[in-house]
Write a protein that holds these residues in place. Structure first.
Motif, PDB file in Angstrom:
ATOM      1  N   ASP A  96      13.845   1.493 -19.054  1.00  0.00           N
ATOM      2  CA  ASP A  96      13.884   1.515 -17.585  1.00  0.00           C
ATOM      3  C   ASP A  96      12.491   1.224 -17.037  1.00  0.00           C
ATOM      4  O   ASP A  96      11.480   1.522 -17.674  1.00  0.00           O
ATOM      5  N   CYS A 106      18.266   2.526 -18.051  1.00  0.00           N
ATOM      6  CA  CYS A 106      18.874   3.797 -18.487  1.00  0.00           C
ATOM      7  C   CYS A 106      18.644   4.944 -17.514  1.00  0.00           C
ATOM      8  O   CYS A 106      19.217   6.017 -17.690  1.00  0.00           O
ATOM      9  N   GLY A 109      10.023  -0.367 -19.410  1.00  0.00           N
ATOM     10  CA  GLY A 109       9.992  -1.827 -19.551  1.00  0.00           C
ATOM     11  C   GLY A 109      10.822  -2.480 -18.472  1.00  0.00           C
ATOM     12  O   GLY A 109      11.704  -1.844 -17.879  1.00  0.00           O
ATOM     13  N   ASN A 146      11.303   2.604 -14.369  1.00  0.00           N
ATOM     14  CA  ASN A 146      10.815   3.785 -13.650  1.00  0.00           C
ATOM     15  C   ASN A 146      10.158   4.768 -14.625  1.00  0.00           C
ATOM     16  O   ASN A 146      10.833   5.410 -15.450  1.00  0.00           O
TER      17      ASN A 146
HETATM   18  C1  LIG Z   1      21.722   2.594 -10.269  1.00  0.00           C
HETATM   19  S1  LIG Z   1      20.525   3.097 -11.425  1.00  0.00           S
HETATM   20  C2  LIG Z   1      21.509   3.407 -12.870  1.00  0.00           C
HETATM   21  C3  LIG Z   1      20.821   4.270 -13.898  1.00  0.00           C
HETATM   22  C4  LIG Z   1      21.620   4.553 -15.174  1.00  0.00           C
HETATM   23  N1  LIG Z   1      22.085   3.340 -15.813  1.00  0.00           N
HETATM   24  C5  LIG Z   1      22.778   5.469 -14.884  1.00  0.00           C
HETATM   25  O1  LIG Z   1      23.887   4.974 -14.747  1.00  0.00           O
HETATM   26  O2  LIG Z   1      22.556   6.674 -14.790  1.00  0.00           O
HETATM   27  C6  LIG Z   1      19.688   1.580 -11.830  1.00  0.00           C
HETATM   28  C7  LIG Z   1      18.556   1.771 -12.802  1.00  0.00           C
HETATM   29  O3  LIG Z   1      18.032   0.492 -13.143  1.00  0.00           O
HETATM   30  C8  LIG Z   1      16.629   0.564 -13.226  1.00  0.00           C
HETATM   31  N2  LIG Z   1      16.090  -0.788 -13.042  1.00  0.00           N
HETATM   32  C9  LIG Z   1      16.245  -1.608 -11.984  1.00  0.00           C
HETATM   33  N3  LIG Z   1      15.646  -2.804 -12.205  1.00  0.00           N
HETATM   34  C10 LIG Z   1      15.086  -2.718 -13.442  1.00  0.00           C
HETATM   35  C11 LIG Z   1      14.338  -3.621 -14.239  1.00  0.00           C
HETATM   36  N4  LIG Z   1      14.033  -4.865 -13.811  1.00  0.00           N
HETATM   37  N5  LIG Z   1      13.935  -3.226 -15.472  1.00  0.00           N
HETATM   38  C12 LIG Z   1      14.240  -1.974 -15.918  1.00  0.00           C
HETATM   39  N6  LIG Z   1      14.950  -1.081 -15.206  1.00  0.00           N
HETATM   40  C13 LIG Z   1      15.377  -1.442 -13.980  1.00  0.00           C
HETATM   41  C14 LIG Z   1      16.263   1.540 -12.130  1.00  0.00           C
HETATM   42  O4  LIG Z   1      14.982   2.081 -12.287  1.00  0.00           O
HETATM   43  C15 LIG Z   1      17.390   2.572 -12.257  1.00  0.00           C
HETATM   44  O5  LIG Z   1      17.053   3.595 -13.146  1.00  0.00           O
END
Ligand SMILES: C[S@@+](CC[C@H](N)C(=O)[O-])C[C@H]1O[C@@H](n2cnc3c(N)ncnc32)[C@H](O)[C@@H]1O
Length: 242
Positions: free
Chosen positions: A81, A59, A104, A83
């Motif tokens: 997320d 998210c 998570g 992060n």
């Molecule tokens: C390109 S960003 C998109 C964020 C959000 N969905 C948006 O559109 O504003 C990808 C997101 O996926 C999260 N992410 C990547 N791998 C992940 C994982 N294994 N578990 C949880 N979050 C993850 C990142 O921290 C990041 O916030």
């Protein structure tokens, strides 16, 4: 790989995407500000049925989920997320006690609740294990539930820079259309990303058992480099009814 940043890049190439995202500066997480297209795709996929709850996997700072809730009022929503800083910002963005954010790994987690709608906005392109992500999304959905996702599309035919990126990093990633997104100033690797063809995305969703797959290919600009033209794929699908 430049000599100046050679070690840094070598270290980053060895890191998995999950680790790279965990340390990404939360305020710079790539996103898209307009949710009207996702909202209309979801409205058509839900066919007028009430959506009681939403799970947003990956998210970020929660903007996508919070904006989507203006279009789709639900009883409960959860954003997850990896992060920590992003989840902290997301939590501070709402006082609504029915909207939750938690840290998570979406490749690992299983929720107690099953969701009517699971969303993966700009997520499928940036995880290493796409099959596991889709399986986990499916496991957390009710039978007949709706999956919405967006992903980067193969853009070499409208932007030669992408063709160069795909070719340059193929020897590092071993997969065509997968490349390392880098900081333009330091050249440091930020994350690994994959661009899909429509056929590839359709097959991936079918192989994971989703049905009623609909994919829309839209020409936009890159979510991180606003001056660059790129395709994005927006998809909806259903988990099979038991
Ligand atoms: C390109 S960003 C998109 C964020 C959000 N969905 C948006 O559109 O504003 C990808 C997101 O996926 C999260 N992410 C990547 N791998 C992940 C994982 N294994 N578990 C949880 N979050 C993850 C990142 O921290 C990041 O916030």
């Amino acid at each position: 790989m430049s000599a100046q940043h050679g070690d840094l890049e070598h270290d980053s190439v060895c890191l998995e995407n999950t680790t790279l995202w965990g340390r990404y500066s939360a305020e710079s997480i790539p996103t898209k500000s307009d949710v009207s297209l996702p909202a209309s795709i979801i409205a058509s996929a839900t066919q007028g049925k009430k959506v009681n709850n939403i799970l947003d996997l990956g998210c970020g700072v929660g903007r996508f989920l919070l904006d989507l809730l203006d279009h789709i009022p639900v009883q409960e929503a959860l954003g997850v997320d990896i992060n920590v800083e992003a989840i902290d910002l997301a939590q501070k963005s709402t006082n609504n006690k029915d909207i939750h954010f938690k840290v998570g790994d979406v490749l690992e987690m299983e929720c107690d609740t099953k969701y009517d709608l699971v969303t993966l906005q700009l997520m499928l392109s940036v995880v290493d294990d796409r099959v596991r992500l889709l399986q986990n999304a499916k496991n957390n959905m009710i039978p007949g539930g709706v999956l919405y996702l967006s992903a980067s599309g193969v853009s070499s035919d409208i932007n030669p820079k992408y063709k160069d990126l795909y070719e340059r990093d193929f020897k590092l990633t071993g997969e065509m259309h997968t490349y390392y997104s880098r900081d333009p100033t330091t050249n440091e690797i930020l994350y690994k990303t994959h661009h899909f063809t429509e056929e590839e995305l359709d097959s991936l969703l079918k192989e994971q058992g989703f049905v009623n797959i609909k994919i829309h290919k839209i020409k936009e600009t890159s979510s991180r480099r606003k001056e660059e033209q790129a395709y994005f794929l927006y998809a909806s699908a259903n988990k099979k009814n038991d």
